[in-house]
Design a protein around this motif. Structure first.
Motif, PDB file in Angstrom:
ATOM      1  N   CYS A   1      -3.112  -2.101  -1.364  1.00 14.21           N
ATOM      2  CA  CYS A   1      -3.514  -2.110   0.048  1.00 14.21           C
ATOM      3  C   CYS A   1      -4.949  -2.640   0.176  1.00 14.21           C
ATOM      4  N   VAL A   2      -5.198  -3.382   1.237  1.00 19.26           N
ATOM      5  CA  VAL A   2      -6.474  -4.078   1.388  1.00 19.26           C
ATOM      6  C   VAL A   2      -7.654  -3.173   1.759  1.00 19.26           C
ATOM      7  N   PRO A   3      -7.541  -2.279   2.758  1.00 16.73           N
ATOM      8  CA  PRO A   3      -8.749  -1.546   3.200  1.00 16.73           C
ATOM      9  C   PRO A   3      -9.501  -0.811   2.082  1.00 16.73           C
ATOM     10  N   PRO A   4      -8.832  -0.125   1.143  1.00  9.46           N
ATOM     11  CA  PRO A   4      -9.607   0.530   0.083  1.00  9.46           C
ATOM     12  C   PRO A   4     -10.388  -0.456  -0.794  1.00  9.46           C
ATOM     13  N   ALA A   5      -9.861  -1.663  -0.950  1.00  5.76           N
ATOM     14  CA  ALA A   5     -10.604  -2.668  -1.726  1.00  5.76           C
ATOM     15  C   ALA A   5     -11.866  -3.097  -0.985  1.00  5.76           C
ATOM     16  N   ILE A   6     -11.785  -3.214   0.333  1.00  5.99           N
ATOM     17  CA  ILE A   6     -12.978  -3.544   1.130  1.00  5.99           C
ATOM     18  C   ILE A   6     -14.025  -2.452   0.965  1.00  5.99           C
ATOM     19  N   VAL A   7     -13.590  -1.201   0.993  1.00  4.18           N
ATOM     20  CA  VAL A   7     -14.518  -0.086   0.819  1.00  4.18           C
ATOM     21  C   VAL A   7     -15.197  -0.173  -0.547  1.00  4.18           C
ATOM     22  N   THR A   8     -14.422  -0.480  -1.579  1.00  5.88           N
ATOM     23  CA  THR A   8     -14.983  -0.587  -2.929  1.00  5.88           C
ATOM     24  C   THR A   8     -16.049  -1.681  -3.000  1.00  5.88           C
ATOM     25  N   ILE A   9     -15.757  -2.825  -2.395  1.00 10.56           N
ATOM     26  CA  ILE A   9     -16.732  -3.935  -2.419  1.00 10.56           C
ATOM     27  C   ILE A   9     -18.000  -3.560  -1.653  1.00 10.56           C
ATOM     28  N   LEU A  10     -17.824  -2.966  -0.465  1.00  7.88           N
ATOM     29  CA  LEU A  10     -18.992  -2.622   0.352  1.00  7.88           C
ATOM     30  C   LEU A  10     -19.811  -1.488  -0.264  1.00  7.88           C
TER      31      LEU A  10
ATOM     32  N   PRO B   1      -3.047   6.327  -6.057  1.00  5.26           N
ATOM     33  CA  PRO B   1      -4.163   5.605  -6.700  1.00  5.26           C
ATOM     34  C   PRO B   1      -3.617   4.344  -7.378  1.00  5.26           C
ATOM     35  N   ARG B   2      -4.454   3.343  -7.563  1.00  6.21           N
ATOM     36  CA  ARG B   2      -3.986   2.119  -8.226  1.00  6.21           C
ATOM     37  C   ARG B   2      -5.121   1.488  -9.023  1.00  6.21           C
ATOM     38  N   GLN B   3      -4.795   1.019 -10.179  1.00  4.60           N
ATOM     39  CA  GLN B   3      -5.741   0.261 -10.997  1.00  4.60           C
ATOM     40  C   GLN B   3      -5.703  -1.195 -10.553  1.00  4.60           C
ATOM     41  N   TRP B   4      -6.862  -1.785 -10.290  1.00  2.00           N
ATOM     42  CA  TRP B   4      -6.943  -3.194  -9.898  1.00  2.00           C
ATOM     43  C   TRP B   4      -7.591  -3.976 -11.039  1.00  2.00           C
ATOM     44  N   ARG B   5      -6.999  -5.086 -11.371  1.00  2.00           N
ATOM     45  CA  ARG B   5      -7.625  -5.956 -12.362  1.00  2.00           C
ATOM     46  C   ARG B   5      -8.938  -6.485 -11.775  1.00  2.00           C
ATOM     47  N   GLY B   6     -10.019  -6.258 -12.460  1.00  2.00           N
ATOM     48  CA  GLY B   6     -11.320  -6.747 -12.002  1.00  2.00           C
ATOM     49  C   GLY B   6     -12.103  -5.754 -11.182  1.00  2.00           C
ATOM     50  N   LEU B   7     -11.416  -4.818 -10.515  1.00  2.00           N
ATOM     51  CA  LEU B   7     -12.117  -3.852  -9.674  1.00  2.00           C
ATOM     52  C   LEU B   7     -12.036  -2.434 -10.223  1.00  2.00           C
ATOM     53  N   GLY B   8     -11.122  -2.177 -11.143  1.00  2.00           N
ATOM     54  CA  GLY B   8     -10.965  -0.835 -11.694  1.00  2.00           C
ATOM     55  C   GLY B   8     -10.073   0.039 -10.839  1.00  2.00           C
ATOM     56  N   ALA B   9     -10.130   1.338 -11.077  1.00  2.10           N
ATOM     57  CA  ALA B   9      -9.284   2.281 -10.343  1.00  2.10           C
ATOM     58  C   ALA B   9      -9.844   2.492  -8.936  1.00  2.10           C
ATOM     59  N   ILE B  10      -8.958   2.413  -7.934  1.00  5.75           N
ATOM     60  CA  ILE B  10      -9.360   2.631  -6.544  1.00  5.75           C
ATOM     61  C   ILE B  10      -8.423   3.677  -5.957  1.00  5.75           C
ATOM     62  N   ALA B  11      -9.006   4.751  -5.452  1.00  5.78           N
ATOM     63  CA  ALA B  11      -8.188   5.826  -4.879  1.00  5.78           C
ATOM     64  C   ALA B  11      -7.449   5.338  -3.635  1.00  5.78           C
ATOM     65  N   ASP B  12      -6.242   5.831  -3.471  1.00  3.82           N
ATOM     66  CA  ASP B  12      -5.437   5.568  -2.263  1.00  3.82           C
ATOM     67  C   ASP B  12      -5.285   4.076  -1.970  1.00  3.82           C
ATOM     68  N   SER B  13      -5.220   3.264  -3.004  1.00  2.00           N
ATOM     69  CA  SER B  13      -5.145   1.817  -2.780  1.00  2.00           C
ATOM     70  C   SER B  13      -3.808   1.214  -3.180  1.00  2.00           C
ATOM     71  N   GLY B  14      -2.863   2.053  -3.596  1.00  2.14           N
ATOM     72  CA  GLY B  14      -1.563   1.528  -4.024  1.00  2.14           C
ATOM     73  C   GLY B  14      -0.419   2.138  -3.249  1.00  2.14           C
ATOM     74  N   LEU B  15       0.750   1.556  -3.432  1.00  5.30           N
ATOM     75  CA  LEU B  15       1.968   2.112  -2.871  1.00  5.30           C
ATOM     76  C   LEU B  15       2.915   2.425  -4.029  1.00  5.30           C
ATOM     77  N   GLY B  16       3.429   3.653  -4.053  1.00  5.89           N
ATOM     78  CA  GLY B  16       4.399   4.043  -5.070  1.00  5.89           C
ATOM     79  C   GLY B  16       5.654   4.586  -4.400  1.00  5.89           C
ATOM     80  N   LEU B  17       6.756   4.535  -5.108  1.00  2.96           N
ATOM     81  CA  LEU B  17       8.025   5.001  -4.532  1.00  2.96           C
ATOM     82  C   LEU B  17       7.972   6.497  -4.264  1.00  2.96           C
ATOM     83  N   ARG B  18       8.475   6.899  -3.126  1.00  2.00           N
ATOM     84  CA  ARG B  18       8.580   8.327  -2.819  1.00  2.00           C
ATOM     85  C   ARG B  18       9.574   8.993  -3.770  1.00  2.00           C
ATOM     86  N   GLU B  19       9.449  10.297  -3.891  1.00  2.00           N
ATOM     87  CA  GLU B  19      10.278  11.038  -4.838  1.00  2.00           C
ATOM     88  C   GLU B  19      11.771  10.825  -4.572  1.00  2.00           C
ATOM     89  N   ARG B  20      12.148  10.713  -3.296  1.00  2.00           N
ATOM     90  CA  ARG B  20      13.576  10.561  -3.010  1.00  2.00           C
ATOM     91  C   ARG B  20      14.127   9.204  -3.477  1.00  2.00           C
TER      92      ARG B  20
END
Length: 374
Positions: free
Chosen positions: A170-179, A271-290
């Protein structure tokens, strides 16, 4: 304007560049988020039309480029299994993992196939019940609805030999990381129009206020980008910081409710690991348990740690806008599209690939605004 060539009009671009020059009184650094915008800027020489005081830097908006090496290594491991048909978009086949890429796996006998949509992988699973079909789900919010639709279709049809290796970001958490970075020099953003077509831009509004940084939702043609830069510079010069929508012909503030509903039904924020940016909280999408039964990591095991990348590759700095591709000593020499050290050199949205393709040519042979609108 109705036709794409009108957005590539040389005279209109020159007039817009002149207006930008008129309102610019100080140096400004602006980052375009999307790799598609980067390619348009480099291909048409948009940056070369701007006054010297404006610096454009390229952001982490190439989803293939930010997919972590650990996950690519896992994809390579799964794709090499004899019972697997591994499906991916074409860009991914040349992206290097620690020691090889998907094209190498395919050359060594792995059943790796290019698909054009996630539903193509579902159809493959229907046609090959004796195989495990795995789709490499890479992309920003733009492609997540199509991925979600494939999961829902597989669930509805009770297809049990289909799964996904999910790498959505997801884009917004990456913007936060850069800023938030100590070395940040970005003063304004051109947000990716297609992402906002899906998600709207309400998420950006608190970011613009919190960091006092203009964010302009911008399209992908040269005149779109120039107009976005103008709106951004105007805000900076006037001391304002808000979200403006340059791409109003495609983007609504609230986005697409139907697409967001698909994403919410199938995915949860992780959470998601980004190549070049490292781990960013709440920046990924994962499948729900169902829908966990479609998770390839559960089916084939988690990605291992210990992935390696070439030490001379500076793609992490390029993805953060700190360096430009030509500043890499390996650019065009030990790193080429045929032998890439990093993903930005091989992806069709990668900044290194854009500079390699368009800035290494003699000026007279480059695509230009003039040539597209004779």
């Amino acid at each position: 304007m109705k036709f794409v060539d009108e957005y590539r009009d040389k005279d209109a671009a020159a007039r817009m560049a002149a207006v930008i020059a008129q309102v610019t009184t100080r140096p400004w650094t602006i980052m375009e988020i999307c790799g598609g915008q980067t390619h348009a800027i480099v291909k048409y020489g948009v940056d070369q039309l701007l006054p010297d005081a404006i610096t454009l830097v390229h952001g982490p908006g190439c989803p293939v480029c930010v997919t972590p090496v650990e996950l690519i290594d896992k994809a390579l491991e799964i794709a090499a299994l004899p019972e697997v048909i591994f499906c991916s978009f074409g860009d991914m086949l040349r992206v290097p993992g620690s020691h090889r890429d998907l094209l190498t796996v395919k050359a060594n006998g792995g059943d790796v196939r290019i698909v054009y949509a996630p539903l193509d992988a579902v159809k493959l699973a229907q046609r090959h019940p004796e195989k495990q079909v795995v789709f490499f789900a890479v992309g920003f919010e733009t492609t997540a609805p199509a991925t979600a639709l494939a999961v829902l279709q597989a669930s509805r049809l009770n297809i049990t030999n289909f799964s996904m290796l999910v790498a959505h970001v997801c884009v917004p958490p990456a913007i936060v990381t850069i800023l938030s970075a100590q070395h940040n020099q970005v003063q304004g953003f051109l947000a990716a129009g297609h992402v906002c077509t899906v998600m709207g831009y309400t998420e950006y509004e608190p970011l613009a206020q919190r960091y006092r940084t203009p964010i302009i939702v911008t399209g992908f043609e040269p005149l779109d980008i120039l107009h976005g830069i103008y709106l951004c510079v105007k805000q900076l010069e006037e001391g304002r910081a808000s979200v403006e929508n340059q791409y109003a012909r495609a983007v609504r503030r609230e986005g697409s409710g139907e697409a967001q509903q698909l994403i919410t039904e199938v995915f949860e924020v992780t959470p998601r690991q980004w190549r070049g940016l490292g781990a960013i909280a709440d920046s990924g999408l994962g499948l729900r348990e169902r829908y966990a039964g479609f998770d390839a990591l559960r089916r084939f095991g988690a990605a291992a740690s210990g992935a390696t990348t070439p030490t001379e590759c500076i793609s992490g700095l390029v993805l953060q806008g700190i360096k430009k591709p030509q500043e890499c000593p390996a650019f065009g020499k030990r790193c080429t599209p045929e032998q890439p050290l990093g993903a930005p050199m091989v992806s069709s949205e990668g900044a290194c690939a854009a500079y390699y393709r368009y800035r290494r040519q003699p000026p007279h042979s480059r695509p230009t605004l003039q040539e597209t609108n004779p």
